[in-house]
Design an enzyme around this catalytic site. Sequence first.
Site, PDB file in Angstrom:
ATOM      1  N   LYS A 138       0.813  -1.211   0.000  1.00  0.00           N
ATOM      2  CA  LYS A 138       0.000   0.000   0.000  1.00  0.00           C
ATOM      3  C   LYS A 138       0.853   1.270   0.000  1.00  0.00           C
ATOM      4  O   LYS A 138       0.431   2.309  -0.495  1.00  0.00           O
ATOM      5  CB  LYS A 138      -0.942   0.033   1.211  1.00  0.00           C
ATOM      6  CG  LYS A 138      -1.855  -1.176   1.387  1.00  0.00           C
ATOM      7  CD  LYS A 138      -2.836  -1.334   0.239  1.00  0.00           C
ATOM      8  CE  LYS A 138      -4.036  -2.220   0.581  1.00  0.00           C
ATOM      9  NZ  LYS A 138      -3.704  -3.631   0.791  1.00  0.00           N
TER      10      LYS A 138
HETATM   11  C1  LIG Z   1      -4.456  -4.793   0.503  1.00  0.00           C
HETATM   12  C2  LIG Z   1      -3.644  -6.040   0.448  1.00  0.00           C
HETATM   13  C3  LIG Z   1      -3.900  -7.049  -0.500  1.00  0.00           C
HETATM   14  C4  LIG Z   1      -5.054  -6.971  -1.469  1.00  0.00           C
HETATM   15  O1  LIG Z   1      -4.959  -5.907  -2.362  1.00  0.00           O
HETATM   16  P1  LIG Z   1      -6.259  -5.363  -3.135  1.00  0.00           P
HETATM   17  O2  LIG Z   1      -5.811  -4.170  -3.866  1.00  0.00           O
HETATM   18  O3  LIG Z   1      -7.281  -5.067  -2.078  1.00  0.00           O
HETATM   19  O4  LIG Z   1      -6.700  -6.484  -4.010  1.00  0.00           O
HETATM   20  C5  LIG Z   1      -3.038  -8.136  -0.543  1.00  0.00           C
HETATM   21  N1  LIG Z   1      -2.013  -8.262   0.329  1.00  0.00           N
HETATM   22  C6  LIG Z   1      -1.740  -7.330   1.255  1.00  0.00           C
HETATM   23  C7  LIG Z   1      -0.601  -7.536   2.187  1.00  0.00           C
HETATM   24  C8  LIG Z   1      -2.544  -6.192   1.346  1.00  0.00           C
HETATM   25  O5  LIG Z   1      -2.274  -5.253   2.274  1.00  0.00           O
END
Ligand SMILES: *Cc1c(COP(=O)(O)O)cnc(C)c1O
Length: 464
Positions: free
Chosen positions: A112
């Site tokens: 993120k």
């Molecule tokens: C948010 C997240 C995901 C999923 O990503 P999306 O964009 O919601 O599909 C997968 N792995 C981790 C560690 C995340 O923080």
Amino acid sequence: MEYVSTRGKIGKIGFLDAFLMGLANDGGLLVPSEIPVVPASTLKEWQQLSYQELVLAIFSYYTNGEIPEDELKEMVYASYASFRDPEVTPVRKLTDDLYLLELFHGPTFAFKDIALQFMGQLYTYVSRKQGKKIHILGATSGDTGASAIEGVKGKEGIKICILHPHGKVSKVQELQMTTVLDSNVLNLSVEGNFDDCQGMIKELFNDLDFKANNHLAAINSINFIRIMAQIVYYFYAYFQVAKETGAAEVNFSVPTGNFGDIFAGYMAKRMGLPISKLILATNENNILERFVLEGVYKPGDFRMTYSPSMDIQVASNFERYLYYVLGEDAAKISELMNQFKSEGQIVISGDALAKVRSEFGAHGVQGQECLDTISKYKAETGYLLDPHSACGVAAANKYSGDGLVTISLATAHPAKFDEAIRLCGIEQQYPEQISSLFEKEQRQTRVDGSLPDVVSELLKFYNA
Ligand SMILES: *Cc1c(COP(=O)(O)O)cnc(C)c1O
């Protein structure tokens, strides 16, 4: 590049307006009015670019010339200055046909950070340029919250409130959010699950008076800018692997919850990156796996798993993909989304389903399979996968054998999810930035799962 809503009642609007609108004001999601296609000769030139240079090259297709070049450059370099790896998103070889794209070298140890550190810069820029108050409001399954807070803590003109599901995020995720004590940060710990939190956020953004009066701004992947920033590492990873192996085409395997990250991969493919299959990895919350395999989009029962950041049933970004696969027909999308609201499911078949199945693979990874994958790779290669990345690798293995290299996205550092790692009988050493969290004071407000309770805490925060 201008932006339109998947439901057809907003657009065309500019880049900064799309950024500030977040969720489209007609309840849909904003998408570029046309997807840019990058000429092969340009792709070739891009192979030589650093990560930051590639960011600027790709953003130039999307920002509509609204930010002066030197200021955009400054923001991009500042966004990735806090990353611990000079390549920002390095690629590691696991086996001959499996590479990992490490996306967790940012300040909060999950992917993120790649989009949200930039969005923090962009919100600060807009607040300064337009003299605007900005109240960021978001829901998190654990990682978005920490990263968004990190991006804007202490920034003047900006307040941030994050809803997380009480007791359903990992200990490290909770600490990363709640140990930030700046007065512009409010953490609401909500009785319920992530879908409940995301549902309330969507309801507040859909109340256009509330949204305008309270200066609401979105950081969830309903905001197209998140997707834009995530497109970059698909290109970057492909270039690194192509240089090393000569591969003309690759697959990507993507741990998926809200369909955001994998939708960025879909955009990269549409822009001209030679991706064969996008493999969608879920955990036991497998609504998206069922959609790809059967054409039925219908939430099942919510399950708590070893990969809590993917404990999501209703995937916001799914609407964006549906829009494209059904031929950019906004009237059809409005009808389907209304039907989803009233009947609780969407069904597609025929050519549309065949198209979905030609573009995507899908595998819902069960709990034991996730732990077994972590143990196997630790034993055989020495590499410690976090439980989300392990889902990606397990799904990649399921689809191996087509002769192509698969690049699997490593979305978090294992230290964020020690609960699962310990179940594999593995002891890990925490990085200092994480171990120090356990000594810090925490601050958060418990709320029940009702919207009025959330609104009342928000108004107190905004009026303080
Ligand atoms: C948010 C997240 C995901 C999923 O990503 P999306 O964009 O919601 O599909 C997968 N792995 C981790 C560690 C995340 O923080």
